[in-house]
Scaffold this motif. Structure first.
Motif, PDB file in Angstrom:
ATOM      1  N   SER A  66       0.814  -1.223   0.000  1.00 40.25           N
ATOM      2  CA  SER A  66       0.000   0.000   0.000  1.00 40.25           C
ATOM      3  C   SER A  66       0.843   1.266   0.000  1.00 40.25           C
ATOM      4  N   LYS A  67       2.161   1.135   0.165  1.00 36.77           N
ATOM      5  CA  LYS A  67       3.053   2.300   0.228  1.00 36.77           C
ATOM      6  C   LYS A  67       3.881   2.457  -1.045  1.00 36.77           C
ATOM      7  N   ALA A  68       3.485   1.797  -2.121  1.00 39.08           N
ATOM      8  CA  ALA A  68       4.286   1.803  -3.343  1.00 39.08           C
ATOM      9  C   ALA A  68       4.539   3.211  -3.873  1.00 39.08           C
ATOM     10  N   SER A  69       3.563   4.092  -3.739  1.00 41.56           N
ATOM     11  CA  SER A  69       3.699   5.444  -4.298  1.00 41.56           C
ATOM     12  C   SER A  69       4.217   6.460  -3.288  1.00 41.56           C
ATOM     13  N   SER A  70       4.573   5.997  -2.088  1.00 41.44           N
ATOM     14  CA  SER A  70       5.073   6.908  -1.052  1.00 41.44           C
ATOM     15  C   SER A  70       6.562   7.162  -1.244  1.00 41.44           C
ATOM     16  N   PHE A  71       6.981   8.389  -0.902  1.00 43.42           N
ATOM     17  CA  PHE A  71       8.390   8.743  -0.936  1.00 43.42           C
ATOM     18  C   PHE A  71       9.017   8.428   0.425  1.00 43.42           C
ATOM     19  N   PRO A  72      10.334   8.232   0.468  1.00 46.42           N
ATOM     20  CA  PRO A  72      10.985   7.883   1.736  1.00 46.42           C
ATOM     21  C   PRO A  72      10.621   8.801   2.894  1.00 46.42           C
ATOM     22  N   ARG A  73      10.498  10.107   2.630  1.00 45.73           N
ATOM     23  CA  ARG A  73      10.174  11.052   3.709  1.00 45.73           C
ATOM     24  C   ARG A  73       8.789  10.811   4.302  1.00 45.73           C
TER      25      ARG A  73
END
Length: 261
Positions: free
Chosen positions: A145-152
């Motif tokens: 579910s976090k595929a499109s999240s950036f590291p920050r």
């Protein structure tokens, strides 16, 4: 490059110096295919340096390191050996995955793009193939579910799980973990340890530098205690961690548990 099954990792008499400082002193270690080895010892004992040498991030000063059928960092011609160039070193590193303390994710890329980067840029896989593999690996580490999240936008534990997925995306034959939980909050440590345990259970050959003794007990077949760049004690984890033979290893473990040596 075909990796042999009978002798997977052999570290023989490895020395690493930085000027007058000796970081590794004639270190020798054999690791069988599918084995899991915990490297323990005080800070500055040489654990991280050893891992970086195995991954050819550091050039050794003496000795040899072999992974399967190739000698790390070098090509032999008769009795002579020559240091490999950058492209050949990169080709070797495809077989040796490494996860660092500080995650080392690309901050401008999403989690999925980070995982896809190696297959796309190094292996020249198609975008569709790399994306499919990337999503499978993110699902495996619990971050689909976090595929499109950036590291920050991710917690430290989530970033480290992305880093593990990124290393696995190159289909390595051995995984090196350099204090993978040392930069994490206590609440996120367990989620990363669970992922590493899953990697171990898949049959991956692993070396893990760690201060998590409880984890080392459960995930490693062999434990190696290092100090001042040397292997002081090594053996089955159940023996080294519960009844060490050397006084120095006893004192180190007692210092972590608060129990008398």
């Amino acid at each position: 490059m075909q990796l042999s099954n009978d002798r997977f990792l052999r570290v023989s008499g490895v020395v690493k110096t930085y000027g007058d400082y000796i970081a590794l002193r004639a270190v020798s270690l054999d690791v069988g295919k599918g084995s899991s080895v915990a490297l323990i010892g005080p800070s500055g004992s040489g654990k991280s340096t050893l891992l970086r040498c195995i991954n050819a991030l550091e050039e050794i000063s003496d000795g040899t390191i072999e992974v399967g059928d190739f000698e790390v960092g070098y090509r032999r011609a008769g009795h002579h050996r020559r240091r490999l160039g950058a492209s050949a070193l990169a080709a070797q590193r495809e077989h040796v995955g490494m996860v660092f303390q500080s995650f080392n994710l690309f901050p401008h890329m999403t989690a999925l793009d980070n995982v896809m980067s190696g297959p796309l840029l190094v292996r020249r896989e198609s975008v569709d193939t790399a994306r499919k593999k990337g999503m499978q690996l993110l699902e495996r580490v619990g971050l689909g579910s976090k595929a499109s999240s950036f590291p920050r936008q991710l917690s430290g534990g989530q970033q480290q799980r992305v880093a593990i997925a990124r290393a696995l995306a190159m289909d390595p034959q051995i995984m090196l973990f350099d204090e993978p939980t040392s930069a994490l909050d206590p609440e996120t440590v367990q989620e990363v340890l669970n992922v590493i345990r899953d990697v171990r259970d898949s049959g991956m050959t692993m070396l893990i530098a760690t201060h998590e003794m409880e984890f080392a007990r459960h995930v490693s077949d062999t434990t190696v205690f290092m100090e001042t760049g040397q292997i002081v004690e090594q053996g089955e984890s159940s023996k080294v961690l519960f009844s060490p033979e050397t006084g120095r290893c006893k004192r180190f473990l007692a210092g972590l548990t608060g129990q008398p040596a």
